[in-house]
Enzyme design. Structure first.
Site, PDB file in Angstrom:
ATOM      1  N   HIS A 113     -26.974 -48.763  63.612  1.00  0.00           N
ATOM      2  CA  HIS A 113     -25.825 -49.125  64.447  1.00  0.00           C
ATOM      3  C   HIS A 113     -24.615 -48.250  64.153  1.00  0.00           C
ATOM      4  O   HIS A 113     -23.803 -48.005  65.055  1.00  0.00           O
ATOM      5  CB  HIS A 113     -25.480 -50.603  64.261  1.00  0.00           C
ATOM      6  CG  HIS A 113     -26.405 -51.511  65.015  1.00  0.00           C
ATOM      7  ND1 HIS A 113     -25.952 -52.575  65.772  1.00  0.00           N
ATOM      8  CD2 HIS A 113     -27.753 -51.508  65.162  1.00  0.00           C
ATOM      9  CE1 HIS A 113     -26.987 -53.186  66.334  1.00  0.00           C
ATOM     10  NE2 HIS A 113     -28.087 -52.553  65.965  1.00  0.00           N
ATOM     11  N   HIS A 163     -38.667 -51.062  63.692  1.00  0.00           N
ATOM     12  CA  HIS A 163     -38.808 -52.490  64.011  1.00  0.00           C
ATOM     13  C   HIS A 163     -40.020 -53.108  63.327  1.00  0.00           C
ATOM     14  O   HIS A 163     -40.236 -54.310  63.434  1.00  0.00           O
ATOM     15  CB  HIS A 163     -38.922 -52.687  65.529  1.00  0.00           C
ATOM     16  CG  HIS A 163     -37.638 -52.451  66.254  1.00  0.00           C
ATOM     17  ND1 HIS A 163     -37.514 -52.594  67.620  1.00  0.00           N
ATOM     18  CD2 HIS A 163     -36.409 -52.080  65.814  1.00  0.00           C
ATOM     19  CE1 HIS A 163     -36.278 -52.317  67.986  1.00  0.00           C
ATOM     20  NE2 HIS A 163     -35.589 -51.993  66.904  1.00  0.00           N
TER      21      HIS A 163
END
Length: 306
Positions: A63, A187
């Site tokens: 992020h 992920h």
């Protein structure tokens, strides 16, 4: 082989249009850093980042780096995430930033204090998260300059994004489809339902091909992955790389290493800290440029330094 590929990929970044200009001295120093990730960093990172904390730390790195845009060259992994923690897309990352501050505290009193920036620690912590979960060991260059405020908003793909939107988002960061697919393989750790939550492997791609979220006999199947994961195996550009990484974990690790290094260097501003960095790395005896070059030629990574 993977370490060699990582070093080669990182060197190529210094000539890429998306990277900031580096002096010859900076390039040489960062090559040294790539070969030898300091034991001081490893000790501090290992103390604060175990398997349980790996997912949030890796998400923090993504992020922070995800704010980069080639359109104006702003954003990137620069520790601006500390000013962006109230944004909806960063929900839960306050915990991740506290870990970065904890690592910085662990480095106090060492030669790294005041030399390794918060942005460096975010990049190093993400690499540690991957390694502690069994993924590739990534030697991350240091010397980034920290941001003094937040980066622009709206530069991360949403959870409901289509494959076209996700590819466009990554392309705006200078990342191609193969790099994008490799990075999304992160992920595989966490609570998204792809394999063991604390094991970094290629289970993400294996499960994408199975499409378990379509199993109507399993009431929990729809909880596996995000909608933005579900669209990938139906995309003709993404599918070949999903198949490649599902069949070959080494190929995934190599691609992820290269893409992670590229992602964490996007938009980075590099400080001129040659002498201090060399000291922090225990390389004080290597001062003349010619001597550094001579030393580099004769040395290669040693397992006990990673």
């Amino acid at each position: 082989m993977l370490q060699t590929a990582a070093v080669t990929a990182a060197f190529n970044l210094f000539c890429s249009p998306s990277g900031s200009a580096l002096s010859t001295q900076s390039k040489l120093l960062l090559q040294v850093v790539l070969y030898f990730q300091p034991q001081r960093f490893n000790a501090a990172l290992s103390k604060s980042i175990g398997k349980a904390k790996a997912p949030v730390v890796l998400r923090l790195a993504f992020h922070d780096a995800g704010s980069f845009s080639t359109s104006d060259g702003t954003g990137g992994l620069n520790a601006s995430i500390q000013f962006e923690l109230e944004r909806p897309e960063n929900f839960g990352l306050k915990r991740g930033w506290r870990i970065i501050e904890e690592v910085a505290k662990n480095l106090k009193g060492t030669a790294a204090e005041g030399v390794v920036s918060r942005a460096d620690l975010v990049a190093l912590a993400g690499a540690q998260a991957v390694a502690v979960c069994g993924g590739p060991r990534i030697a991350v260059p240091i010397g980034r300059v920290d941001a003094s405020g937040p980066d622009p908003e709206g530069r991360l793909p949403g959870m409901e994004a289509s494959a076209v939107q996700i590819k466009a988002n990554f392309a705006d960061k200078g990342l191609d489809v193969r790099e994008m697919v490799a990075l999304l393989g992160s992920h595989t750790i966490g609570s998204k339902g792809f394999g063991a939550p604390d094991v970094f492997d290629n289970a993400y791609f294996v499960e994408l091909l199975k499409k378990p979220w379509l199993n109507k006999d399993d009431s929990m199947a729809s909880m596996i992955g995000l909608p933005s994961d579900h669209v990938l195996p139906d995309d003709e550009e993404c599918l070949p790389y999903i198949k490649e990484f599902a069949a070959d974990q080494d190929a995934f690790f190599e691609a992820f290493t290269s893409a992670y290094l590229k992602m964490t260097n996007l938009g980075a501003q590099w400080g001129e800290r040659q002498g201090t960095l060399a000291s922090a790395h225990g390389l004080t005896s290597i001062t003349p440029e010619a001597k550094k070059e001579e030393w580099l030629v004769g040395h290669r990574p040693r397992p006990d330094r990673w």
